[in-house]
Structures are given as C-alpha cells and as structure tokens.
Design an enzyme around this catalytic site. Sequence first.
Site, short mmCIF file in Angstrom:
data_model
loop_
_atom_site.label_atom_id
_atom_site.label_comp_id
_atom_site.label_asym_id
_atom_site.label_seq_id
_atom_site.Cartn_x
_atom_site.Cartn_y
_atom_site.Cartn_z
N LYS A 94 21.87 21.04 28.57
CA LYS A 94 22.75 20.76 27.44
C LYS A 94 24.14 21.28 27.77
O LYS A 94 24.30 22.38 28.29
CB LYS A 94 22.20 21.44 26.19
CG LYS A 94 22.97 21.18 24.91
CD LYS A 94 22.29 21.85 23.72
CE LYS A 94 23.03 21.62 22.42
NZ LYS A 94 22.32 22.21 21.26
N SER A 150 21.83 18.65 17.75
CA SER A 150 22.85 18.77 18.79
C SER A 150 22.28 18.77 20.21
O SER A 150 23.02 18.55 21.16
CB SER A 150 23.68 20.03 18.57
OG SER A 150 22.94 21.20 18.81
N SER A 161 18.07 22.07 16.17
CA SER A 161 18.54 21.22 17.25
C SER A 161 17.58 21.08 18.42
O SER A 161 17.87 20.35 19.36
CB SER A 161 19.89 21.70 17.76
OG SER A 161 20.92 21.20 16.94
#
Length: 616
Positions: free
Chosen positions: A232, A304, A328
């Site tokens: 990420k 996210s 998330s």
Amino acid sequence: MKLIAAASDMCLLHSTRVSSYLFVLVYTSVTLTLSSSNCSMLQPESVVLRDSWDVLSRNHSNCSRKVNHDSLFRMLDADFFSDAKMLEIEKGAEELNVPIIRSNRKLVASVNGGLENPSCLVFSAAFSHDHSDNPPKRFNYPSLSGVERPKSDEDISYMSILELGQLIKSKQITSEELARIFLNRLKRYGPILESVITITEELAYKQARRADELLEQGTYLGPLHGIPYGLKDIIAVPHYKTTWGSKSFKNQVLDIEAWVYKRLKSSGAVLLAKLVTGSLAYDDVWFGGRTRNPWNLEEYSTGSSAGSAASTSAGLVPFAIGSETAGSITYPAARCGVTALRPTFGTVGRTGVLSLSESLDKLGPFCRSAADCAIVLDAIRGQDPHDLSSRNIPFPDPFAVDITKLTVGYLEDAEMDVVEKLHSKGVNMVPFKLNYTVDSAQGILNFTMDVDMLAHFDEWQRSGQDDDYEVQDQWPLELRRARVVPAVDYVQAQRARGKLMREVRENFKVDAFVGNATDWERVCVGNLVGMPVVVIPTGFKQIADAPTNNTRRRCTITTGVYAPPEHDHIALALAIVYQSMTEYHRQRPPIDDLGPDDSIPNPPTRIIPPRQLGKS
C-alpha cells in the site's frame, strides 16, 4: 484554561450546519453561514482564538469580528462558568496555553504525515502483560508435495504462496520469471482496476535475481523466498514515490525504508508495486481515480487499502500489505472477495508508514488464503525498535491448533455455512453476543482517529492544502470538526475506550467468534480494542440489477473470524480449516470475460451507495 485553549480553533469551521449527527463535535444545533459577499461568522475578540482564526480569514476577510463569551462557552458545553471565571480562563489561556500550543506546533508539527516525533502515549491491546518480550520464534510451515508448474501464466498467477514457493524451491520456475508474469499483469490490469500507483520494475528484477542467486548458492530464506508482492502506497520505500494517494503529496519521495518493507526484503520477497491507497488513507478515491472491484468492475472496492485488495483479488500479486485504522482491511477484503488479516494491534511495526492514529493503525496482509496470511504475518511480525507500540507478541503455530478443544461463538449475522462446517470438524459452536455498555464505539473511534490525524496534518490544514483534497466531505470536513474537540473530551473518549476494552475482555467467554466482518459498530469495537479478525470469502450471489442472467459478475459473500488480542493463531486456524473444506477463496474474478451480453459502461452508470463516514 484548558477548555478554552483546546477549543481555540473553533473558527476553522466553514459553512456547516452542525447537527446531532455530528457526534464528534462538542456542541449541537449551531449554524454558521458564509457567502462570498456577505457572511455571518464567529470572529474572535481575544488573542486566544486569533491564532486559528487567521487560517480561515485568508479567504474570508470581510467576515464580521464579533464573538461573546457566553456563546463560545455554550458551544463547548461549558457555560456553567461565571463571567468572572470566563475572563480568568481567557487571560490564563492567553498567557500560558497559546504560547505552549505554538511552541509544540513549531517543535513537532511542521512536517506532515506523522513519520517523526510519535506520541509517547503507548496503546496496548494486550489482555494481560505476563508474557516475556523475547524475540519471536517461527513455526514450521506445511510442506507441499507434487506441485507442478501450470502451463499458463494465468494459472500461475492464482497459485498460493506455498504453491509458488514449492515451484521456486524445486527450480521449476525462477523468481525472475515469476516477477515477469506478475509485472505483465500489473501493467495490463492495473489501469483497468485503477489499483496501481507505481510499478517498481527495476527494483523487482534486482530483488528477484538476488533471490535466484541465493538459491543457486544453497541459501533458502523461507516460504517468501522469491515471492512477488505489493505494498500500500503509505509505506515508504527509498528512491520511489510514496504518494499517500494524495495530489498534495503525489511527487513525494521519502528517504525512509519502512520496517515492514525491511522484514519482507530480509525474507526474500520481491516488491513489484506501490498499490493504491485512498487519499491520505481514507476510502478508495485517490489522485488518479477510484479503485474498482474485480468481481464487478461497475462498483468500487471501498476502504483505503483498495489497491491491495483489488490487486490480490485479480491475481496481479500473490499477496499485498495493507493497513487499517477503521475498516480499510475488512471492507475492501469483503468487497473484493479475498482473504485478509487485521492482526492484533502492535503485532507489526509501523516505522516509515503514514500515521493516522498511533493507537489504531495496523498493518496486515491480503492473500489468497488464511494459510498465506499466517505465513506473511510470521514474516513481518516482531518488535520495531522505532515504533513504541510494537511488541514481540506471541504467535503460536496456527497449523498446529487442535480445533476440537475450542469453543467458538457465532453471532446472529454469522454465515451459517461457516458455523456448520466448523461444527462438523469437532469445534464446539455456541450462540454468542459480545456485550458492552458503551453507547457509541464509533464516537470514541472518531474522536481518537480525527484528533490524532489532525495532529499529524496540522500544517496541511493551516496552509489551506485541505482545499485541494480529492473529496471534500472526507478528511477536510472531519479534521475541521476535530479542530474544536477540547483536550478534556479527547481524554474522556480514551477513558470510555478503556471501559470498552475492559467490558469486551470480561465478556469474551469463548475462544473466538464468527460474525459479519463489515458491521460498522463491530469494526469500530474491533479497532478500538485491537482485536484480530480474519476475513474469508464464503460464497457468491447475483449482482443487483444484472443486465443478463448470464453475467459472470458476482457479489461476494464473506464473514469474519474474530479472536481475542494476541490470539491471531486461533482465528487463522479456524479459517484454515474452513478453507480446507471449500473452494470460494480459489475462485477468479471475471476481468476478461464478463459473460454473454454483458459489458461495463465507461464511466459506470450504477449509483454507488454513500460512503460510510470515518472509514479509513
């Protein structure tokens, strides 16, 4: 003095109607109106409030300059003070609090992101503290035999970590070949899913060749040796952009090697890409678009860690690292139909990672299976010397758990297929309800997350960069509200959180429980307590308003397996057993073939349900 100083930034609010829904505010039913030509706005008379007023008055210099003590203290629910005491508080705040606020801001808040100067308030999710803090011992991994290289690259791209590792170890494929296969998929499908920010191709081939060289020399680093993966894009890797998904930081390069990246590199894993994060780790919208769900390209991935979930689901990487502060990992894993683990808080170090809230942020893996999640967690766990909240949390071998000795609860919203299959394997399954008296876990979470986040992005808000944020009803709105949360009420929220933790501990009468992984209140409770959960796919159903009965697009069905903090191995063991009896986690989303008479309009026409506020 403390009340007025902590609330001294009251006038940052833009045109907003404050209602009882906005529970993170310290007042209700106050209306502020603002227009370009004629405005009515609270304007401070005292030095105490001018520091924050200056931020707003850059664009609204014509606003009237009037505020009275009664209305200000009423907004703070503190109008019980006499006039004399209000003046005393103002004078004390002017002389003492404001200089301290400005000094602290200059000292620790001039750089965005929270990468430096972490809070010394250390949160622990442990139910007890009687274990030693020795370096973690690794467990024995299952040994696969008879694994043969598939003929097609697509079949290879959906193999598990253990299967790919066996191909590498038996030299049926090289790490460099594997990197090429997945890099090609990232380049082909990444733009379709809007799930990839940066492909680290040069680094990937360098690390892959090194893995192959070590194997030729007789050195095998373990089950992640030569295995590709993605991170990420809130996780820093030197020489590559770490954009945090935000247009404000899209060219940012951090000369930091995140601790989790170091752990994976030392395990022989090969970094292929920095995957999409929602802007500043909030939902699935980023500066380049909005990440899509591989199982239904007409809808979005939510959460996210969108890029990590979508890329793993679509076979662009064998696994990816995401993060969760409030949903998330759980939300995008459920939407995209992948297996994911939100581990016990403190299990994985966070040095070099964008910080939202020091007491809520967690890193965890998105994988093909629960077994893969166990392998990745074993590689990345351990105490990070620069993350005060990280610990050497015990992690017994999940493959060695005797599940017949477990009592596992199931909630009313649990998928009964999971309950029945675990029961058939000898698990004692009992009805269960997690009881606690706290009125709103979401309220506690929002107070904690938003105030912490604002501390990390104080300069960003003060300089007006929040006006350029991708979605104005996300962080900009929440952080303006956070500006008026008094310090005393932030502390009170932490006291309420402590009460919630104690009640959950006292009522956690089972070894684990099964229930909906995306119930919002449960997401909030789980994150506040630091509780681990494994999200597993448990089926599929027809999408709503399907254009044809022959469409291959599907809505994924998932559930969560929850365990007490520091018992991740129990949740993983149960998920591993369930997946040994099913094939849902092995299904492939229809990226190339939607089915007869089906196509996706561009842009999609489906109305997406409103985003859940606070999901990050």
